[in-house]
Scaffold this motif. Structure first.
Motif, PDB file in Angstrom:
ATOM      1  N   LYS A  78       0.823  -1.228   0.000  1.00 33.73           N
ATOM      2  CA  LYS A  78       0.000   0.000   0.000  1.00 33.73           C
ATOM      3  C   LYS A  78       0.849   1.267   0.000  1.00 33.73           C
ATOM      4  N   ASN A  79       2.166   1.080  -0.002  1.00 32.29           N
ATOM      5  CA  ASN A  79       3.013   2.266   0.115  1.00 32.29           C
ATOM      6  C   ASN A  79       3.502   2.803  -1.217  1.00 32.29           C
ATOM      7  N   GLU A  80       2.725   2.555  -2.281  1.00 37.81           N
ATOM      8  CA  GLU A  80       3.109   3.126  -3.565  1.00 37.81           C
ATOM      9  C   GLU A  80       2.065   4.141  -4.007  1.00 37.81           C
ATOM     10  N   ALA A  81       2.486   5.028  -4.893  1.00 40.24           N
ATOM     11  CA  ALA A  81       1.561   6.015  -5.456  1.00 40.24           C
ATOM     12  C   ALA A  81       1.755   6.015  -6.968  1.00 40.24           C
ATOM     13  N   ASN A 120      17.421   9.444  -7.386  1.00 41.42           N
ATOM     14  CA  ASN A 120      17.352   8.235  -6.547  1.00 41.42           C
ATOM     15  C   ASN A 120      15.930   7.812  -6.201  1.00 41.42           C
ATOM     16  N   ILE A 121      14.979   8.100  -7.128  1.00 41.65           N
ATOM     17  CA  ILE A 121      13.604   7.669  -6.905  1.00 41.65           C
ATOM     18  C   ILE A 121      13.429   6.312  -7.595  1.00 41.65           C
ATOM     19  N   VAL A 122      13.034   5.313  -6.820  1.00 45.34           N
ATOM     20  CA  VAL A 122      12.859   3.978  -7.389  1.00 45.34           C
ATOM     21  C   VAL A 122      11.468   3.882  -8.008  1.00 45.34           C
ATOM     22  N   VAL A 123      11.440   3.495  -9.275  1.00 44.20           N
ATOM     23  CA  VAL A 123      10.174   3.351 -10.003  1.00 44.20           C
ATOM     24  C   VAL A 123       9.819   1.876 -10.039  1.00 44.20           C
ATOM     25  N   ASP A 124       8.539   1.562  -9.785  1.00 47.82           N
ATOM     26  CA  ASP A 124       8.155   0.154  -9.790  1.00 47.82           C
ATOM     27  C   ASP A 124       7.403  -0.148 -11.089  1.00 47.82           C
ATOM     28  N   LYS A 177       5.414   6.081  -1.804  1.00 52.15           N
ATOM     29  CA  LYS A 177       4.603   7.255  -1.417  1.00 52.15           C
ATOM     30  C   LYS A 177       5.454   8.410  -0.909  1.00 52.15           C
ATOM     31  N   THR A 178       6.543   8.087  -0.201  1.00 51.65           N
ATOM     32  CA  THR A 178       7.368   9.161   0.364  1.00 51.65           C
ATOM     33  C   THR A 178       8.095   9.939  -0.730  1.00 51.65           C
ATOM     34  N   ASP A 179       8.221   9.343  -1.924  1.00 53.73           N
ATOM     35  CA  ASP A 179       8.904  10.024  -3.028  1.00 53.73           C
ATOM     36  C   ASP A 179       7.940  10.787  -3.928  1.00 53.73           C
ATOM     37  N   ASP A 228      -2.027   9.765  -7.975  1.00 54.36           N
ATOM     38  CA  ASP A 228      -3.048   9.061  -7.191  1.00 54.36           C
ATOM     39  C   ASP A 228      -2.327   8.232  -6.135  1.00 54.36           C
ATOM     40  N   SER A 229      -2.508   8.599  -4.867  1.00 55.95           N
ATOM     41  CA  SER A 229      -1.825   7.813  -3.836  1.00 55.95           C
ATOM     42  C   SER A 229      -2.807   6.854  -3.162  1.00 55.95           C
ATOM     43  N   ASP A 230      -3.990   6.787  -3.686  1.00 51.23           N
ATOM     44  CA  ASP A 230      -5.015   5.905  -3.114  1.00 51.23           C
ATOM     45  C   ASP A 230      -5.029   4.566  -3.861  1.00 51.23           C
ATOM     46  N   VAL A 231      -3.845   3.968  -3.972  1.00 50.39           N
ATOM     47  CA  VAL A 231      -3.737   2.735  -4.758  1.00 50.39           C
ATOM     48  C   VAL A 231      -3.039   1.637  -3.959  1.00 50.39           C
TER      49      VAL A 231
END
Lengths: 409, 409
Positions: B259-262, B287-291, B311-313, B336-339
């Motif tokens: 739940k910690n991704e946006a 240094n932002i990790v993309v998933d 989410k923190t990034d 959208d951080s509600d994902v």
């Protein structure tokens, strides 16, 4: 430009705000043009917290493992103080005992420093870093963590100052110097500007708990000028240094007292060779440190032997001595823990006669009975009843001219 | 007789009573005829306490000095656990990272192990000592203290097991093994007896926070059999090991959620070479990790690009991407951080078709819209609206036959 080693004790780094204050002082010394090495202790209370954890596990800790635990207190301090220096804009690097390296023997919990290889410090100083070194800890030849015993950070600082041939070693504490006696006992006590290593050794070992005694021995051996200063003021403090001519004019430099000793007296000891060796041999075998020893003149082939030990060793000492007393067919063993040792110290005594006599006279005038007397070249100690401690200290302080001018005038 | 490496986490050594329990387990393993090496973490809460001290000094700590501070947590633990083992009558010796030696690179705060020189451990084992090693810490080639990042003690244990050619590495924690999914979300979740390294890697990285991902990579590389067990029970736990034939019969081994991704979506991106490189290049530079990344089919020379970040990034990523969007004349940027990301994992997928299709069908039947899809050889991930997380996990758990027999029957 000089090389200065500063040491800050547990209260001086007691919380992060105080660490920032330490950082300011280090940076000020660097800004004044000096190379700065700073030795820090564990935050006040931290070593006791760690020892409490150990005591929850076992009553008889292996000292190698206990050292692993307690050495962390200083490690936390050096990291935080280095960060505080960096946060104020200067360069800083921390080093642990094994990184310096501070090589000790393997006597865990009270190791002695054998040598210091300070190349990494010298290198960091060249790059204008303030070097922050963990006090109290070292590493033995096998790479084990060791600690130097309570107050060991003073020794770390002085040993580093000697190894680096520093121009001065400054010991920062919560008092602003060395006093003629304990100001809590004697309001007329004066701060000393200078004191010789030898006097400081006698005062430290006699209970003026400003400096760890081994650090003074180290400073004397390597002729390191040692300043005792307050980390909370700008008072110049007290310089502990080599004796010079002017010091000899002062007969008594300081007065110390010690309430943590207890007296044992063995009566009717047969006066023959080997008896004293037997008594004190058995105490030594149990690691009991004996201080004052007095033997009365022989009468009918018997003498009385009195001596003092630390109060915590009294029970153990009594048991050992009672056994010996039976073996050598002595009379009874009596103990008294209601005693205090009062000492006057001064290098000037060497050239002045009648100092001991004057001390006895002063005590006598106050109606204080002397139980045991011991003298050395620069010290006279008397054991008296504990309740007379403050009276004795104040009377001697006045009699030997140590009172503050304002108080005297 | 076998050589076993056991690792105990922060809750397992959370106080001195729990340390005594750890000591009992180590001694039991030795009594069963094994050589025992035990890796311990800092007492739970200790690393956070130390980081809080650091944060009181500075917001931007130098990581070398921060490592000096936080490495003390494990040092306290090894000393105390060694004392607890000794107090129960067995022989024990503790070793710090630099004593072992565990040599790492110089990436402070997240150093990687380069090599382990375990001679001192081998020597102590020969003398029938239980060897207690500090997790999480090492030393770089210059002798600086380093730490391996959160959860690094798992990596220490596996790396030691590999270096010592141990017969097994046992990771003790507060759960009794690896589950098919989070039991808090899905009461029908089952404990797995075995799972392959690859599946564990996907589950760990997807949020089943039992093992640090690097420790699993290490175990896979050196073929170290890895047990996940509870330090509070005698359950055999879960074995993480090499894939074998029987595992392929299970299509899906576990279900993870995160739940910690946006999500960020850039619309109207010109469909020409170098655009994707530009977008993800700038994120990488920060240094932002993309998933998950998805690009829709081109229409009128324009495409839409969506991807997820932690989410923190999100704020940092949005600012960077909006700048790029202006430069390349794309349309707007939406976030959208509600994902939540739901993933099914299983080595059996390689030999079974239709697994992804079945997942989409299950989610569709529950009325859950899929926003982004990503697949790998042994994993299918879908991004859905956050409120559907629990529903999706439970539906998939049942559909892929993972429910406990009692629940199903």
């Amino acid at each position: 430009m000089a090389l200065i080693v500063q040491k800050y004790g547990g209260t001086s780094v007691g919380d992060t705000e105080r660490m920032k204050n330490v950082a300011r002082r280090c940076i000020a010394a660097q800004a004044a043009g000096h190379d700065v090495v700073v030795v820090v202790s564990a935050m006040s209370g931290e070593t006791n917290r760690l020892l409490k954890l150990v005591s929850q596990i076992t009553d008889r800790p292996n000292e190698r493992e206990q050292d692993v635990v307690v050495a962390t207190g200083e490690q936390v301090s050096i990291g935080l103080v280095a960060l505080a220096i960096q946060a104020q804009g200067a360069k800083a690097t921390s080093f642990l005992g094994h990184q310096v390296q501070i090589v000790t023997d393997s006597t865990f919990a009270k190791a002695r420093i054998k040598r210091i290889e300070a190349e990494r410090i010298v290198e960091a100083l060249k790059q204008k870093h303030i070097v922050v070194v963990a006090g109290f800890q070292g590493q033995d030849e096998q790479g084990n963590v060791t600690t130097l015993g309570r107050g060991g950070s003073d020794t770390t600082a002085v040993a580093l100052a000697a190894a680096l041939k520093a121009d001065a070693c400054e010991i920062y504490t919560d008092v602003d110097g060395v006093y003629t006696t304990d100001p809590n006992v004697c309001p007329a006590a004066r701060k000393l500007d200078r004191i010789s290593y030898e006097e400081m050794l006698e005062l430290a070992s006699l209970g003026a708990k400003v400096l760890q005694i081994r650090s003074v021995e180290f400073a004397m051996k390597y002729k390191v000028p040692l300043w005792v200063k307050s980390s909370f003021s700008d008072d110049p403090g007290t310089l502990v240094c080599e004796e010079d001519k002017s010091m000899e004019n002062v007969v008594v430099s300081g007065i110390a007292y010690e309430k943590n000793e207890a007296k044992l007296a063995i009566s009717g000891v047969p006066d023959m060779p080997g008896v004293a060796a037997k008594i004190f041999g058995i105490l030594d075998a149990q690691n009991i440190v004996v201080d004052l020893i007095v033997q009365t003149a022989s009468r009918d082939g018997k003498t009385d032997v009195s001596f003092t030990v630390g109060k915590t060793d009294l029970t153990k000492a009594r048991e050992a001595v009672e056994q010996v007393a039976r073996e050598i067919k002595a009379g009874g063993v009596e103990t008294d823990s209601d005693v205090a040792k009062i000492s006057i110290v001064g290098v000037g005594m060497r050239n002045h006669s009648g100092v001991a006599a004057k001390m006895f006279q002063v005590l006598s005038q106050e109606g204080i009975n002397i139980q045991v007397i011991s003298t050395s070249e620069i010290k006279v100690s008397c054991l008296v009843q504990s309740k007379y401690t403050e009276l004795a200290v104040r009377a001697l302080h006045t009699a030997f001219g140590l009172d503050k001018p304002t108080t005297v005038g």
